[in-house]
Design a protein around this motif. Structure first.
Motif: not given
Length: 518
Positions: A242, A372-373, A376, A385, A388, A430
């Motif tokens: 991450a 994206q928020k 994720q 992680t 991403p 994603l």
């Protein structure tokens, strides 16, 4: 967390974030008026972006994305969450104290890394001086981010969401103080110095607020020597990809700043444009991300796939219902927005034109930044992680090619185009990566039914805004009337969107009212 509580948490974070962003506009209006796009403005904006860049790398972008799911699971099972949080707090404090000292020492190298176009002119030395004052902010705000993660995981959102308000209050006071005490000297330099000192002071204030709230919630944190426990080793293993992903995202920001630093005024143009699109992104995207991640982590930890699916779909639905019209507005009326908010004093009509162009380009990417928020947390809640990070590397390469490759031909705006296009590329990656996650990541019928209607209502609102802006153009340029004219324009846009959306079934207004009452 039930859907109504999820919505209530979203609105709690959103309202506080909205207040912070409004105060941020006041701050930036003052900066634009006093400093314009001159060397002091550009030097301060780069100096302030340095601790914020590494904050997202260490805290918000990496550490918290790994910490929150682990902490939420310990909270759910009762497996010593307080001890885990304390060990993480002590470890982060030690790590970032060392990093802060190194950053202050090697500030010239960091400024070169961020804005090599400044090398050899007056902006470089000024940025180094401001950067050394501002950089300790990373220590205070990263610890505050960890404590905010503890509060959010326990369902307490208010204090963490309110903390950024302190930052902008302190900034406004610093600018006003600098202007009042400038005397006969260089007003811009005087204000810039006060703003630089306001950065670490604001970090301390934010840390104290969330520390007090965490203590009241039963999680009193204290400084101490870190110890490498098995839980922290696992946290480090999960956080490393991450952190790399966060680093890639920050490299994208670096690319944009580097491109802008070679064009006089462009750093400021992009920064002011960033403030406009960050308003809906902060209110919607950050609120969704803050509330959704701990909720998904708890649901998936309890095996509640149906509840996870509902939480994900409602978060995506509400985020797009509020973000798509905002994006359309940024495309329809960027000129009036920038002119009324920023054009005064040292900020000229030419600055307005350049900033408005950047606002429109960022508007094209706004729904992607919010999606994206929403997407994720599907990965982070599963402690995944790695993927991403892999997607972020692809986006970084794409951004580098677009921003650097196009800048010799179209100038500074290549940086904004790269940001928006890579935002959509990340959404596609994603989305494809989440397809094998089972029921929790599946789109439900309600979301499918509403998304097209949300887009239709937004386009209709955009056409109305464009027409009304043309009618109001003389008033939007009148010094005594332009604020009222812009307020009327924005008000018409909001009313028309919600009226059309309700009429065609894009959403039900009672859903918003229920959440606000909560």
């Amino acid at each position: 967390m039930k859907p109504i509580r999820l919505m209530a948490g979203f609105f709690t974070v959103g309202v506080w974030t909205l207040l912070s962003r409004v105060l941020g506009f006041v701050r930036d209006i003052l900066i634009a008026g006093y400093l314009g796009t001159g060397i002091v403005a550009e030097a301060f904006l780069i100096a302030f972006s340095l601790p914020n860049l590494f904050r997202r790398f260490f805290a918000e972008g990496a550490f918290n994305m790994a910490f929150i799911p682990m902490f939420a699971k310990k909270l759910e099972s009762g497996d010593a969450p307080q001890r885990f949080a304390q060990d993480a707090f002590a470890g982060m404090a030690f790590l970032l104290s060392v990093f802060t000292a190194l950053g202050v020492i090697f500030m010239p190298a960091l400024v070169t890394l961020m804005a090599s176009g400044f090398v050899g002119d007056a902006r470089f030395d000024l940025t180094v001086a401001y950067g050394r004052i501002a950089f300790p902010y990373i220590l205070f705000i990263s610890l505050a981010a960890l404590l905010s993660g503890v509060l959010n995981a326990t369902g307490r959102f208010a204090a963490a969401a309110a903390a950024p308000v302190l930052l902008n209050i302190i900034f406004v006071i610093a600018i006003a103080w600098g202007a009042l005490t400038a005397g006969d000297g260089d007003t811009a330099q005087h204000i810039g110095q006060r703003m630089a000192w306001a950065v670490p002071l604001a970090g301390i204030a934010q840390l104290l607020l969330v520390w007090w709230a965490a203590k009241g919630a039963g999680y009193p944190m204290r400084l101490g020597m870190p110890r490498m426990t098995p839980e922290l080793k696992r946290l480090a293993i999960i956080a490393a990809p991450a952190a790399l992903a966060g680093g890639v995202v920050q490299i994208n920001l670096l690319v944009g700043r580097q491109v802008a630093s070679f064009f006089d005024g462009a750093v400021a143009w992009l920064s002011y444009a960033d403030r406009l699109y960050q308003l809906p992104l902060g209110v919607v995207g950050i609120a969704i991300g803050v509330v959704l991640l701990p909720d998904l982590a708890r649901r998936l930890g309890a095996g509640d796939a149906a509840g996870g699916q509902d939480a994900f779909n409602r978060a995506a639905e509400i985020s797009l219902a509020l973000t798509i019209p905002a994006a359309v507005a940024l495309l329809a009326i960027p000129g009036p927005l920038v002119s009324v908010l920023f054009e005064r004093g040292a900020f000229t009509a030419a600055d307005t034109a350049a900033t408005a162009l950047a606002v429109a380009v960022y508007g094209l990417g706004l729904p992607a930044f919010v999606l994206q928020k929403t997407l994720q947390p599907l990965f982070f809640a599963r402690e995944d992680t790695r993927r991403p990070f892999q997607y972020a590397v692809i986006a970084m390469v794409l951004n580098l090619v677009i921003a650097v490759g196009l800048s010799p031909y179209i100038g500074f705006i290549a940086a904004a185009i790269g940001t928006s296009l890579t935002g959509w590329a990340m959404v596609v990656l994603l989305w494809r990566g989440s397809r094998g996650m089972g029921q929790a990541a599946q789109i439900d019928d309600r979301f499918r039914r509403r998304i097209g209607r949300i887009i239709a209502a937004s386009i209709a609102m955009g056409l109305i805004l464009w027409g009304i802006a043309a009618v109001l153009s003389p008033y939007l340029a009148a010094p005594g009337l332009r604020y009222a004219a812009l307020g009327l324009l924005v008000g018409i846009g909001i009313l028309s969107y919600f009226a059309i959306g309700q009429l065609i079934g894009a959403f039900q207004l009672r859903e918003f009212r229920k959440a606000l009452r909560r």
